[in-house]
Design a protein around this motif. Structure first.
Motif, PDB file in Angstrom:
ATOM      1  N   VAL A 301      49.088 -43.910 -24.084  1.00  8.36           N
ATOM      2  CA  VAL A 301      50.525 -43.827 -23.817  1.00  8.36           C
ATOM      3  C   VAL A 301      50.889 -42.364 -23.567  1.00  8.36           C
ATOM      4  O   VAL A 301      50.709 -41.511 -24.435  1.00  8.36           O
ATOM      5  CB  VAL A 301      51.348 -44.388 -24.987  1.00  8.36           C
ATOM      6  N   ILE A 302      51.395 -42.083 -22.370  1.00 10.57           N
ATOM      7  CA  ILE A 302      51.861 -40.737 -22.042  1.00 10.57           C
ATOM      8  C   ILE A 302      53.313 -40.637 -22.478  1.00 10.57           C
ATOM      9  O   ILE A 302      54.209 -41.233 -21.872  1.00 10.57           O
ATOM     10  CB  ILE A 302      51.745 -40.455 -20.533  1.00 10.57           C
ATOM     11  N   ASN A 303      53.552 -39.893 -23.536  1.00 21.26           N
ATOM     12  CA  ASN A 303      54.894 -39.831 -24.122  1.00 21.26           C
ATOM     13  C   ASN A 303      55.595 -38.536 -23.716  1.00 21.26           C
ATOM     14  O   ASN A 303      55.309 -37.469 -24.251  1.00 21.26           O
ATOM     15  CB  ASN A 303      54.807 -39.933 -25.648  1.00 21.26           C
ATOM     16  N   ASN A 304      56.506 -38.655 -22.750  1.00 22.97           N
ATOM     17  CA  ASN A 304      57.363 -37.512 -22.392  1.00 22.97           C
ATOM     18  C   ASN A 304      58.807 -37.780 -22.772  1.00 22.97           C
ATOM     19  O   ASN A 304      59.730 -37.155 -22.244  1.00 22.97           O
ATOM     20  CB  ASN A 304      57.236 -37.172 -20.907  1.00 22.97           C
ATOM     21  N   ALA A 305      59.002 -38.760 -23.669  1.00 25.57           N
ATOM     22  CA  ALA A 305      60.303 -39.059 -24.263  1.00 25.57           C
ATOM     23  C   ALA A 305      61.341 -39.493 -23.241  1.00 25.57           C
ATOM     24  O   ALA A 305      62.518 -39.162 -23.359  1.00 25.57           O
ATOM     25  CB  ALA A 305      60.823 -37.872 -25.080  1.00 25.57           C
ATOM     26  N   GLY A 306      60.903 -40.251 -22.236  1.00 31.39           N
ATOM     27  CA  GLY A 306      61.900 -40.729 -21.294  1.00 31.39           C
ATOM     28  C   GLY A 306      61.304 -41.399 -20.084  1.00 31.39           C
ATOM     29  O   GLY A 306      60.089 -41.517 -19.932  1.00 31.39           O
ATOM     30  N   TYR A 307      62.197 -41.852 -19.199  1.00 29.70           N
ATOM     31  CA  TYR A 307      61.813 -42.466 -17.931  1.00 29.70           C
ATOM     32  C   TYR A 307      61.657 -41.363 -16.893  1.00 29.70           C
ATOM     33  O   TYR A 307      62.611 -40.980 -16.216  1.00 29.70           O
ATOM     34  CB  TYR A 307      62.855 -43.489 -17.496  1.00 29.70           C
ATOM     35  N   GLY A 308      60.420 -40.848 -16.765  1.00 32.77           N
ATOM     36  CA  GLY A 308      60.175 -39.699 -15.900  1.00 32.77           C
ATOM     37  C   GLY A 308      60.463 -39.976 -14.442  1.00 32.77           C
ATOM     38  O   GLY A 308      60.995 -39.122 -13.727  1.00 32.77           O
ATOM     39  N   ALA A 309      60.095 -41.168 -13.963  1.00 35.31           N
ATOM     40  CA  ALA A 309      60.334 -41.489 -12.554  1.00 35.31           C
ATOM     41  C   ALA A 309      61.823 -41.499 -12.245  1.00 35.31           C
ATOM     42  O   ALA A 309      62.263 -41.006 -11.197  1.00 35.31           O
ATOM     43  CB  ALA A 309      59.700 -42.833 -12.211  1.00 35.31           C
ATOM     44  N   MET A 310      62.616 -42.049 -13.145  1.00 39.64           N
ATOM     45  CA  MET A 310      64.063 -42.079 -12.913  1.00 39.64           C
ATOM     46  C   MET A 310      64.668 -40.683 -13.028  1.00 39.64           C
ATOM     47  O   MET A 310      65.639 -40.361 -12.327  1.00 39.64           O
ATOM     48  CB  MET A 310      64.731 -43.028 -13.911  1.00 39.64           C
ATOM     49  N   ARG A 311      64.096 -39.850 -13.892  1.00 39.10           N
ATOM     50  CA  ARG A 311      64.551 -38.455 -13.933  1.00 39.10           C
ATOM     51  C   ARG A 311      64.297 -37.783 -12.593  1.00 39.10           C
ATOM     52  O   ARG A 311      65.144 -37.035 -12.078  1.00 39.10           O
ATOM     53  CB  ARG A 311      63.818 -37.702 -15.043  1.00 39.10           C
ATOM     54  N   SER A 312      63.130 -38.059 -12.003  1.00 40.20           N
ATOM     55  CA  SER A 312      62.815 -37.468 -10.708  1.00 40.20           C
ATOM     56  C   SER A 312      63.761 -37.982  -9.633  1.00 40.20           C
ATOM     57  O   SER A 312      64.259 -37.212  -8.806  1.00 40.20           O
ATOM     58  CB  SER A 312      61.365 -37.792 -10.337  1.00 40.20           C
ATOM     59  N   PHE A 313      64.029 -39.280  -9.639  1.00 41.44           N
ATOM     60  CA  PHE A 313      64.943 -39.836  -8.649  1.00 41.44           C
ATOM     61  C   PHE A 313      66.344 -39.257  -8.793  1.00 41.44           C
ATOM     62  O   PHE A 313      67.043 -39.038  -7.795  1.00 41.44           O
ATOM     63  CB  PHE A 313      65.002 -41.356  -8.773  1.00 41.44           C
ATOM     64  N   SER A 314      66.768 -39.020 -10.019  1.00 42.86           N
ATOM     65  CA  SER A 314      68.106 -38.448 -10.207  1.00 42.86           C
ATOM     66  C   SER A 314      68.194 -37.057  -9.600  1.00 42.86           C
ATOM     67  O   SER A 314      69.240 -36.649  -9.086  1.00 42.86           O
ATOM     68  CB  SER A 314      68.473 -38.407 -11.693  1.00 42.86           C
ATOM     69  N   GLN A 315      67.074 -36.317  -9.624  1.00 43.69           N
ATOM     70  CA  GLN A 315      67.062 -35.011  -8.964  1.00 43.69           C
ATOM     71  C   GLN A 315      67.113 -35.152  -7.454  1.00 43.69           C
ATOM     72  O   GLN A 315      67.847 -34.429  -6.767  1.00 43.69           O
ATOM     73  CB  GLN A 315      65.808 -34.238  -9.381  1.00 43.69           C
ATOM     74  N   VAL A 316      66.320 -36.094  -6.913  1.00 46.51           N
ATOM     75  CA  VAL A 316      66.322 -36.304  -5.468  1.00 46.51           C
ATOM     76  C   VAL A 316      67.710 -36.705  -4.989  1.00 46.51           C
ATOM     77  O   VAL A 316      68.179 -36.254  -3.935  1.00 46.51           O
ATOM     78  CB  VAL A 316      65.289 -37.383  -5.090  1.00 46.51           C
ATOM     79  N   MET A 317      68.375 -37.549  -5.765  1.00 53.77           N
ATOM     80  CA  MET A 317      69.709 -38.033  -5.393  1.00 53.77           C
ATOM     81  C   MET A 317      70.821 -37.071  -5.796  1.00 53.77           C
ATOM     82  O   MET A 317      71.992 -37.326  -5.529  1.00 53.77           O
ATOM     83  CB  MET A 317      69.955 -39.391  -6.040  1.00 53.77           C
ATOM     84  N   GLN A 318      70.425 -35.974  -6.471  1.00 54.40           N
ATOM     85  CA  GLN A 318      71.379 -34.963  -6.921  1.00 54.40           C
ATOM     86  C   GLN A 318      72.466 -35.567  -7.810  1.00 54.40           C
ATOM     87  O   GLN A 318      73.647 -35.281  -7.672  1.00 54.40           O
ATOM     88  CB  GLN A 318      71.996 -34.235  -5.712  1.00 54.40           C
ATOM     89  N   VAL A 319      72.012 -36.428  -8.726  1.00 52.57           N
ATOM     90  CA  VAL A 319      72.904 -37.041  -9.707  1.00 52.57           C
ATOM     91  C   VAL A 319      72.554 -36.476 -11.077  1.00 52.57           C
ATOM     92  O   VAL A 319      71.397 -36.539 -11.508  1.00 52.57           O
ATOM     93  CB  VAL A 319      72.768 -38.574  -9.724  1.00 52.57           C
ATOM     94  N   ARG A 320      73.526 -35.921 -11.752  1.00 51.57           N
ATOM     95  CA  ARG A 320      73.275 -35.284 -13.044  1.00 51.57           C
ATOM     96  C   ARG A 320      73.751 -36.158 -14.202  1.00 51.57           C
ATOM     97  O   ARG A 320      74.607 -37.012 -14.060  1.00 51.57           O
ATOM     98  CB  ARG A 320      73.973 -33.932 -13.104  1.00 51.57           C
ATOM     99  N   ASN A 321      73.139 -35.907 -15.363  1.00 54.60           N
ATOM    100  CA  ASN A 321      73.535 -36.550 -16.615  1.00 54.60           C
ATOM    101  C   ASN A 321      73.498 -38.080 -16.514  1.00 54.60           C
ATOM    102  O   ASN A 321      74.422 -38.776 -16.936  1.00 54.60           O
ATOM    103  CB  ASN A 321      74.930 -36.078 -17.041  1.00 54.60           C
ATOM    104  N   VAL A 322      72.402 -38.602 -15.943  1.00 50.77           N
ATOM    105  CA  VAL A 322      72.256 -40.057 -15.839  1.00 50.77           C
ATOM    106  C   VAL A 322      71.983 -40.630 -17.240  1.00 50.77           C
ATOM    107  O   VAL A 322      71.068 -40.169 -17.926  1.00 50.77           O
ATOM    108  CB  VAL A 322      71.094 -40.417 -14.890  1.00 50.77           C
ATOM    109  N   PRO A 323      72.779 -41.597 -17.684  1.00 47.39           N
ATOM    110  CA  PRO A 323      72.562 -42.135 -19.032  1.00 47.39           C
ATOM    111  C   PRO A 323      71.351 -43.060 -19.086  1.00 47.39           C
ATOM    112  O   PRO A 323      70.947 -43.651 -18.077  1.00 47.39           O
ATOM    113  CB  PRO A 323      73.853 -42.932 -19.294  1.00 47.39           C
TER     114      PRO A 323
END
Length: 384
Positions: A301-323
């Protein structure tokens, strides 16, 4: 079933279980579909005349147990070999000198990767599976496209080019026979990245490189770590036939139960499930079945404490503070132990190799939770 074969749901009415049945003789049923000779001759001619051909391999090649044929074709054609976007299997050995790399599920990035090729032949995959919007210049007409597929639907939706419907073994065998020995030079060999170095917190690159070195040669990897897939493709080369499995899209929740199924089918070899902490939460109960069956399964289990792919997509979409993208405080060791598995948490690079050595030789199911740095990978270089 007729190819392409996929998951099958069987529903049995409850009263059928109460009736005695008669033995049924096993039948012999042919499942291979032969390619059209005229179309194959046209493809062989195009390959022979091409100056810079590319072969794009998809999961149907591995599923048909035709990887050796694919290697033979690539070597005879002296063509670069790429992996199709979202390929769920390994259809070409990734340390072969003609292996060029992995195509992005982004129209622009895929088009850029194939820009230098005058002929593209897609074998055992759609043309093409994309994950984000954008202009695909590969379809502007400058590149000649052929497709060999066992899926009529994939042939029907191809935007241009020639599609040949056939199963992989007869199609590849015919193409090898029709193709003259290429006179062109071999494509340039892929430049491999340097080995990553240890650090604390543990870099994902170092984890994947260390896991690759530790895995038994005959082990199968089942992966669901989408935010770390580019790093996995750099540092965890797959050997070819029956070595790699993952989901065929961006959906989550497939690979942990799939690894249980693969371990059931391969009781004499090790199965390794490489999964992100977010992905693991979709079907963590699969560990209970694996423990009950005492399967030869190692779960990393790679534990980075979150949904890394969705964090990346939020950057691509320039959306901040995604809950909802953070997953703090989950203890996968306690969860695994509660489901009957042995488990350990690794948070220092010096602990990693010994933990992997134990986990990969353990008699039964062993979960290794690896706490990694929280760097957000860039999955796509363009806005969607």
């Amino acid at each position: 079933m007729q190819p392409p074969c996929g998951p099958t749901f069987v529903s049995v009415p409850i009263d059928d279980w109460t009736h005695q049945t008669q033995p049924v003789e096993a039948r012999s049923i042919s499942r291979e579909l032969g390619p059209e000779p005229e179309a194959m001759t046209a493809l062989a001619t195009a390959l022979a005349l091409s100056e810079r051909p590319a072969l794009i391999v998809g999961p149907s090649v591995d599923r048909a147990e035709a990887v050796d044929l694919m290697v033979k074709l690539a070597e005879k054609a002296k063509a670069a070999v790429w992996v199709s976007p979202f390929s769920a299997r390994c259809s070409f050995p990734e340390r072969h000198p003609q292996f060029a790399g992995f195509l992005h599920a982004s129209p622009a990035q895929l088009s850029d990767a194939l820009r230098e090729h005058d002929l593209v032949v897609v074998i055992g995959a759609p043309v093409f599976t994309f994950h984000v919007e954008g202009h695909a210049s590969i379809f502007d007409g400058a590149t000649t496209l052929f497709q060999i597929t066992d899926d009529p639907t994939a042939a029907a939706v191809s935007p241009l080019g020639t599609s040949i419907i056939a199963t992989m073994k007869p199609a590849l065998t015919m193409l090898i026979d029709l193709l003259p020995e290429a006179r062109r030079a071999m494509p340039a060999r892929r430049v491999l990245p340097p080995a990553p170095v240890a650090a604390d917190p543990i870099p994902v690159d170092f984890l994947l490189h260390t896991l690759s070195a530790a895995m038994p040669a005959d082990a199968a990897l089942v992966e669901e770590a989408p935010s770390h897939r580019p790093a996995m493709q750099k540092f965890m080369p797959m050997r070819g036939q029956d070595s790699f499995y993952t989901m065929a899209s961006g959906g989550l929740g497939y690979s942990l139960p799939a690894s249980v199924g693969i371990a059931l089918a391969r009781p004499d070899t090790r199965t390794v499930c490489l999964i992100g902490d977010g992905s693991a939460m979709y079907s963590i109960q699969a560990l209970w079945t694996a423990a009950q069956r005492k399967l030869p399964l190692t779960v990393v289990v790679i534990n980075n404490a979150g949904y890394g792919a969705m964090r990346s997509f939020s950057q691509v979409m320039q959306v901040r503070n995604v809950p909802g993208l953070d997953l703090p405080g989950i203890d996968f060791v306690k969860i695994a132990q509660g489901l009957g598995c042995d488990a350990v948490r690794v948070s220092k690079a010096s602990e990693l190799a010994p933990a992997l050595a134990r986990g990969l030789t353990h008699d039964g199911v062993y979960l290794i939770e690896v706490v990694v740095d929280s760097a957000v990978p860039l999955l796509y270089a363009q806005k969607s």
